[in-house]
Design a protein around this motif. Structure first.
Motif, short mmCIF file in Angstrom:
data_model
loop_
_atom_site.label_atom_id
_atom_site.label_comp_id
_atom_site.label_asym_id
_atom_site.label_seq_id
_atom_site.Cartn_x
_atom_site.Cartn_y
_atom_site.Cartn_z
N GLN A 68 117.00 110.44 61.92
CA GLN A 68 115.42 110.90 61.81
C GLN A 68 114.38 109.96 62.03
O GLN A 68 113.23 109.65 62.38
CB GLN A 68 115.62 111.69 60.67
CG GLN A 68 114.30 112.63 60.60
CD GLN A 68 114.15 113.82 59.42
OE1 GLN A 68 115.08 113.85 58.76
NE2 GLN A 68 112.91 114.19 59.26
N ARG A 71 113.84 108.18 65.15
CA ARG A 71 113.10 108.86 65.97
C ARG A 71 111.46 109.31 65.49
O ARG A 71 110.64 109.23 66.57
CB ARG A 71 113.41 110.41 65.95
CG ARG A 71 114.91 110.64 66.50
CD ARG A 71 115.07 111.93 66.99
NE ARG A 71 115.31 112.84 65.62
CZ ARG A 71 116.46 112.92 64.96
NH1 ARG A 71 117.67 112.17 65.22
NH2 ARG A 71 116.67 113.54 63.97
N GLN A 72 111.13 108.95 64.29
CA GLN A 72 109.91 109.35 63.64
C GLN A 72 109.11 108.22 63.58
O GLN A 72 108.11 108.24 63.81
CB GLN A 72 110.27 110.05 62.27
CG GLN A 72 108.79 110.73 61.51
CD GLN A 72 109.26 111.34 60.39
OE1 GLN A 72 110.13 111.95 60.15
NE2 GLN A 72 108.25 111.29 59.39
N PHE A 73 109.59 107.01 63.42
CA PHE A 73 108.97 105.71 63.25
C PHE A 73 109.33 104.74 64.26
O PHE A 73 110.25 104.77 64.89
CB PHE A 73 109.27 105.30 61.71
CG PHE A 73 108.84 106.08 60.68
CD1 PHE A 73 107.49 106.17 60.33
CD2 PHE A 73 109.87 106.90 60.00
CE1 PHE A 73 107.26 106.93 58.96
CE2 PHE A 73 109.73 107.61 59.16
CZ PHE A 73 108.30 107.79 58.60
#
Length: 145
Positions: A68, A71-73
């Motif tokens: 996660q 994907r997010q950073f």
């Protein structure tokens, strides 16, 4: 899914973990977090801790947190290692490391990983106090130790 979350009964070696992450020339930033066992909590003197968990579930959920974060950073890679078993005062309980092209992403992802692991990954902590009492909490519990 790549395995970047681990649990261990052995002392965590932050230098080896850092070296594992910092081998890529395209990364301009590295950020890490170390959590240690302290000698007190809630006004009580702590003698030692015992962390326990269900390994298969923790590894699955821990690796999901790392994925996660990726994907997010805008990060290149991340690793998180959490100790289980008995830990004495001063022992390192958890280590998080993140590499990225730039510092902002590395800082943000490192914070996200440790906060999310503490909130969502089922790791139980028992604190043993100097007065011979103990208390158990799941780290994901907002009222946790």
């Amino acid at each position: 899914m790549t395995e970047h979350f681990a649990i261990t009964e052995q002392a965590i070696d932050p230098n080896a973990l850092r070296e594992q992450l910092t081998q890529k020339a395209n990364c301009g930033a590295f950020c890490s977090f170390e959590g240690w066992v302290r000698d007190h909590n809630d006004g009580k003197n702590v003698d030692y801790l015992i962390y326990s968990t269900y390994p298969e579930l923790v590894l699955s959920q821990g690796n999901a947190v790392i994925e996660q974060a990726k994907r997010q950073f805008a990060i290149e890679d991340a690793v998180c290692v959490h100790r289980v078993g008995r830990l004495d005062i001063g022992d390192m309980a958890v280590w998080v490391g993140v590499t990225a092209g730039h510092r902002d992403a590395a800082f943000a992802a490192c914070r996200f990983i440790i906060d999310t692991v503490k909130a969502e990954v089922p790791i139980w902590k028992q604190e043993f106090y100097a007065d011979s009492q103990h208390q158990t909490a799941w780290l994901a519990n907002p009222e946790a130790l």
